[in-house]
Design a protein around this motif. Structure first.
Motif, short mmCIF file in Angstrom:
data_model
loop_
_atom_site.label_atom_id
_atom_site.label_comp_id
_atom_site.label_asym_id
_atom_site.label_seq_id
_atom_site.Cartn_x
_atom_site.Cartn_y
_atom_site.Cartn_z
N LEU A 11 0.85 -1.19 0.00
CA LEU A 11 0.00 0.00 0.00
C LEU A 11 0.88 1.24 0.00
N VAL A 12 0.60 2.16 -0.91
CA VAL A 12 1.39 3.38 -1.02
C VAL A 12 0.47 4.53 -1.41
N GLN A 13 0.80 5.73 -0.98
CA GLN A 13 0.04 6.90 -1.36
C GLN A 13 0.38 7.33 -2.78
N ALA A 14 -0.57 8.01 -3.42
CA ALA A 14 -0.33 8.55 -4.74
C ALA A 14 0.93 9.40 -4.75
N GLY A 15 1.74 9.24 -5.78
CA GLY A 15 3.01 9.92 -5.89
C GLY A 15 4.18 9.16 -5.33
N GLY A 16 3.91 8.09 -4.61
CA GLY A 16 4.96 7.29 -4.02
C GLY A 16 5.53 6.27 -4.99
N SER A 17 6.41 5.42 -4.46
CA SER A 17 7.12 4.45 -5.27
C SER A 17 7.09 3.07 -4.63
N VAL A 79 13.90 -10.32 -12.08
CA VAL A 79 13.47 -9.18 -12.87
C VAL A 79 12.74 -8.21 -11.93
N TYR A 80 12.91 -6.92 -12.17
CA TYR A 80 12.35 -5.89 -11.31
C TYR A 80 11.41 -4.98 -12.09
N LEU A 81 10.50 -4.37 -11.38
CA LEU A 81 9.69 -3.30 -11.91
C LEU A 81 9.70 -2.15 -10.90
N GLN A 82 10.45 -1.11 -11.21
CA GLN A 82 10.47 0.09 -10.39
C GLN A 82 9.31 0.98 -10.78
N MET A 83 8.44 1.28 -9.85
CA MET A 83 7.24 2.05 -10.11
C MET A 83 7.31 3.36 -9.33
N SER A 85 5.98 7.66 -9.10
CA SER A 85 4.84 8.54 -9.36
C SER A 85 3.55 7.75 -9.48
N LEU A 86 3.32 6.87 -8.54
CA LEU A 86 2.17 5.98 -8.61
C LEU A 86 0.85 6.74 -8.50
N LYS A 87 -0.12 6.23 -9.23
CA LYS A 87 -1.46 6.81 -9.29
C LYS A 87 -2.48 5.80 -8.80
N PRO A 88 -3.63 6.25 -8.32
CA PRO A 88 -4.65 5.29 -7.90
C PRO A 88 -5.03 4.30 -9.00
N GLU A 89 -4.99 4.72 -10.26
CA GLU A 89 -5.32 3.82 -11.35
C GLU A 89 -4.27 2.74 -11.59
N ASP A 90 -3.14 2.82 -10.91
CA ASP A 90 -2.15 1.75 -10.96
C ASP A 90 -2.50 0.59 -10.02
N THR A 91 -3.51 0.77 -9.20
CA THR A 91 -3.92 -0.28 -8.28
C THR A 91 -4.33 -1.52 -9.05
N ALA A 92 -3.70 -2.64 -8.72
CA ALA A 92 -3.95 -3.89 -9.43
C ALA A 92 -3.13 -4.99 -8.79
N GLN A 118 2.54 -15.76 -9.06
CA GLN A 118 1.28 -15.81 -8.32
C GLN A 118 0.59 -14.46 -8.23
N GLY A 119 1.29 -13.40 -8.53
CA GLY A 119 0.76 -12.05 -8.43
C GLY A 119 1.05 -11.42 -7.09
N THR A 120 1.21 -10.10 -7.10
CA THR A 120 1.40 -9.33 -5.88
C THR A 120 0.54 -8.08 -5.95
N GLN A 121 -0.15 -7.79 -4.85
CA GLN A 121 -1.10 -6.69 -4.83
C GLN A 121 -0.39 -5.35 -4.65
N VAL A 122 -0.74 -4.40 -5.51
CA VAL A 122 -0.30 -3.01 -5.38
C VAL A 122 -1.54 -2.15 -5.22
N THR A 123 -1.60 -1.40 -4.13
CA THR A 123 -2.72 -0.52 -3.86
C THR A 123 -2.20 0.89 -3.67
N VAL A 124 -2.73 1.82 -4.46
CA VAL A 124 -2.31 3.22 -4.41
C VAL A 124 -3.49 4.05 -3.93
N SER A 125 -3.33 4.71 -2.81
CA SER A 125 -4.39 5.52 -2.24
C SER A 125 -4.28 6.96 -2.71
N SER A 126 -5.41 7.68 -2.66
CA SER A 126 -5.45 9.07 -3.10
C SER A 126 -4.78 9.98 -2.10
#
Length: 126
Positions: A11-17, A79-83, A85-92, A118-126
């Protein structure tokens, strides 16, 4: 048997990484293209990014260009994915995937890949 183990979601706030990681076992990792996909609630699984076995070529969905960076550390089989400037629409739920056949021209297609994490949850709050 090939196994992909993902980590780094949260869980991360919008704008976070966040930095996602996917460790692969059971194959010679450096030989295979890798992809990241995501699936938001009530949506189809969609392409995020892909990288060739050597790391020499990458692709990104338009929605993440300039914000996400895919990379790999072949000695660590990861393999990595650096994310950024996260946005709420990135939640998945984010999935990594392995392509046995080096079909980079089809890297955006789900059916291009043979093994999935297996997937990992990313949640971006407003």
């Amino acid at each position: 048997q090939v196994q992909l183990v993902e980590s780094g979601g949260g869980l991360v706030q919008a704008g976070g990484s966040l930095r996602l990681a996917c460790e692969v076992s059971g194959r010679t990792f450096s030989s295979y293209n890798m992809g990241w996909f995501r699936q938001a609630p009530q949506k189809e699984r969609e392409f995020v990014s892909a990288i060739t076995g050597s790391g020499g070529s990458t692709k990104y969905a338009d929605s993440v260009k300039g914000r996400f960076t895919i990379s790999r550390d072949n000695p660590k089989n990861t393999v990595y994915l650096q994310m950024n400037s996260l946005k709420p629409e990135d939640t998945a739920v984010y999935y990594c995937a392995l392509d046995l056949y080096g079909r980079m021209w089809y890297s955006q297609r789900i059916d291009n890949y043979n093994y999935w994490g297996q997937g990992t949850q990313v949640t971006v709050s407003s």
